[in-house]
Design a protein around this motif. Structure first.
Motif, mmCIF file in Angstrom:
data_model
loop_
_atom_site.group_PDB
_atom_site.id
_atom_site.type_symbol
_atom_site.label_atom_id
_atom_site.label_comp_id
_atom_site.label_asym_id
_atom_site.label_seq_id
_atom_site.Cartn_x
_atom_site.Cartn_y
_atom_site.Cartn_z
ATOM 1 N N VAL A 17 46.077 37.312 45.870
ATOM 2 C CA VAL A 17 44.943 38.028 46.469
ATOM 3 C C VAL A 17 44.369 39.043 45.480
ATOM 4 O O VAL A 17 43.150 39.223 45.405
ATOM 5 C CB VAL A 17 45.361 38.683 47.809
ATOM 6 C CG1 VAL A 17 44.298 39.619 48.332
ATOM 7 C CG2 VAL A 17 45.677 37.604 48.832
ATOM 8 N N PHE A 20 42.214 37.089 43.130
ATOM 9 C CA PHE A 20 40.974 36.669 43.789
ATOM 10 C C PHE A 20 40.025 37.848 43.967
ATOM 11 O O PHE A 20 38.816 37.714 43.763
ATOM 12 C CB PHE A 20 41.293 36.013 45.143
ATOM 13 C CG PHE A 20 40.075 35.465 45.821
ATOM 14 C CD1 PHE A 20 39.385 34.398 45.277
ATOM 15 C CD2 PHE A 20 39.620 36.021 47.005
ATOM 16 C CE1 PHE A 20 38.251 33.888 45.897
ATOM 17 C CE2 PHE A 20 38.482 35.523 47.630
ATOM 18 C CZ PHE A 20 37.795 34.454 47.081
ATOM 19 N N GLU A 21 40.555 39.021 44.327
ATOM 20 C CA GLU A 21 39.720 40.211 44.497
ATOM 21 C C GLU A 21 39.048 40.575 43.174
ATOM 22 O O GLU A 21 37.852 40.873 43.135
ATOM 23 C CB GLU A 21 40.572 41.378 45.028
ATOM 24 C CG GLU A 21 39.773 42.520 45.606
ATOM 25 C CD GLU A 21 39.305 43.527 44.580
ATOM 26 O OE1 GLU A 21 38.400 44.325 44.902
ATOM 27 O OE2 GLU A 21 39.832 43.547 43.457
ATOM 28 N N PHE A 23 38.460 38.498 40.649
ATOM 29 C CA PHE A 23 37.507 37.427 40.339
ATOM 30 C C PHE A 23 36.182 37.639 41.075
ATOM 31 O O PHE A 23 35.110 37.497 40.494
ATOM 32 C CB PHE A 23 38.118 36.067 40.704
ATOM 33 C CG PHE A 23 37.155 34.924 40.586
ATOM 34 C CD1 PHE A 23 36.828 34.398 39.343
ATOM 35 C CD2 PHE A 23 36.567 34.366 41.718
ATOM 36 C CE1 PHE A 23 35.923 33.349 39.223
ATOM 37 C CE2 PHE A 23 35.656 33.320 41.617
ATOM 38 C CZ PHE A 23 35.344 32.811 40.367
ATOM 39 N N THR A 24 36.262 37.998 42.357
ATOM 40 C CA THR A 24 35.027 38.211 43.113
ATOM 41 C C THR A 24 34.297 39.462 42.635
ATOM 42 O O THR A 24 33.067 39.508 42.667
ATOM 43 C CB THR A 24 35.285 38.293 44.625
ATOM 44 O OG1 THR A 24 36.140 39.399 44.921
ATOM 45 C CG2 THR A 24 35.896 37.000 45.146
ATOM 46 N N HIS A 53 33.045 38.899 48.022
ATOM 47 C CA HIS A 53 33.823 40.048 47.569
ATOM 48 C C HIS A 53 34.159 40.981 48.735
ATOM 49 O O HIS A 53 35.257 41.536 48.790
ATOM 50 C CB HIS A 53 33.100 40.838 46.478
ATOM 51 C CG HIS A 53 33.848 42.058 46.086
ATOM 52 N ND1 HIS A 53 35.067 42.006 45.441
ATOM 53 C CD2 HIS A 53 33.595 43.372 46.290
ATOM 54 C CE1 HIS A 53 35.513 43.234 45.262
ATOM 55 N NE2 HIS A 53 34.639 44.081 45.774
ATOM 56 N N ALA A 56 37.063 39.425 50.311
ATOM 57 C CA ALA A 56 38.231 39.555 49.428
ATOM 58 C C ALA A 56 38.773 40.982 49.454
ATOM 59 O O ALA A 56 39.995 41.190 49.453
ATOM 60 C CB ALA A 56 37.860 39.147 48.004
ATOM 61 N N TYR A 60 42.443 41.947 50.649
ATOM 62 C CA TYR A 60 43.315 42.675 49.714
ATOM 63 C C TYR A 60 43.914 43.917 50.371
ATOM 64 O O TYR A 60 45.100 44.194 50.205
ATOM 65 C CB TYR A 60 42.541 43.056 48.443
ATOM 66 C CG TYR A 60 43.360 43.900 47.501
ATOM 67 C CD1 TYR A 60 44.261 43.314 46.623
ATOM 68 C CD2 TYR A 60 43.253 45.291 47.503
ATOM 69 C CE1 TYR A 60 45.042 44.091 45.774
ATOM 70 C CE2 TYR A 60 44.025 46.070 46.661
ATOM 71 C CZ TYR A 60 44.919 45.460 45.805
ATOM 72 O OH TYR A 60 45.694 46.225 44.970
#
Length: 109
Positions: A17, A20-21, A23-24, A53, A56, A60
């Motif tokens: 996570v 991913f956070e 990345f966004t 985002h 995300a 998160y």
């Protein structure tokens, strides 16, 4: 300092996570560049990565709190994890550091 201990299942979820956070966040920053600074502005990147985002970020925060409870993090680690979501891309170095010091590892009781 702990190193190379296997990640707990919740530690693995936190690491995914956090990635991913970040990345966004990066996608949103690129989208904002094209919206405000490109020769021919476009809002497509912001329209795509803004909501992604936002989701995300919320995931998160929830995963950080759940991981803190499950892994029995000290209060300062929980606070740092939550604060790391605010500036761009800080969840990555925090996750690497937490991995290195054993906060994401399988707990030995």
């Amino acid at each position: 300092m702990k190193t190379s201990a296997p990640l707990s299942p919740m530690g693995r979820v936190f690491a995914i996570v956090a990635l991913f956070e970040a990345f966004t966040w990066a996608g949103l920053l690129v989208g904002m560049y094209f919206k405000y600074h490109a020769g021919e502005p476009t809002t497509l990147g912001v329209r795509i990565f803004g909501p992604v985002h936002g989701l995300a970020f919320m995931v998160y925060v929830v995963v950080s709190v759940l991981t803190a409870l499950r892994q029995r993090w000290p209060w300062w680690a929980t606070l740092l994890a939550l604060l790391a979501a605010i500036p761009p891309l800080v969840t990555l170095p925090l996750e690497w550091w937490f991995k290195r010091i054993g906060l994401l590892s399988v707990r030995s009781n």
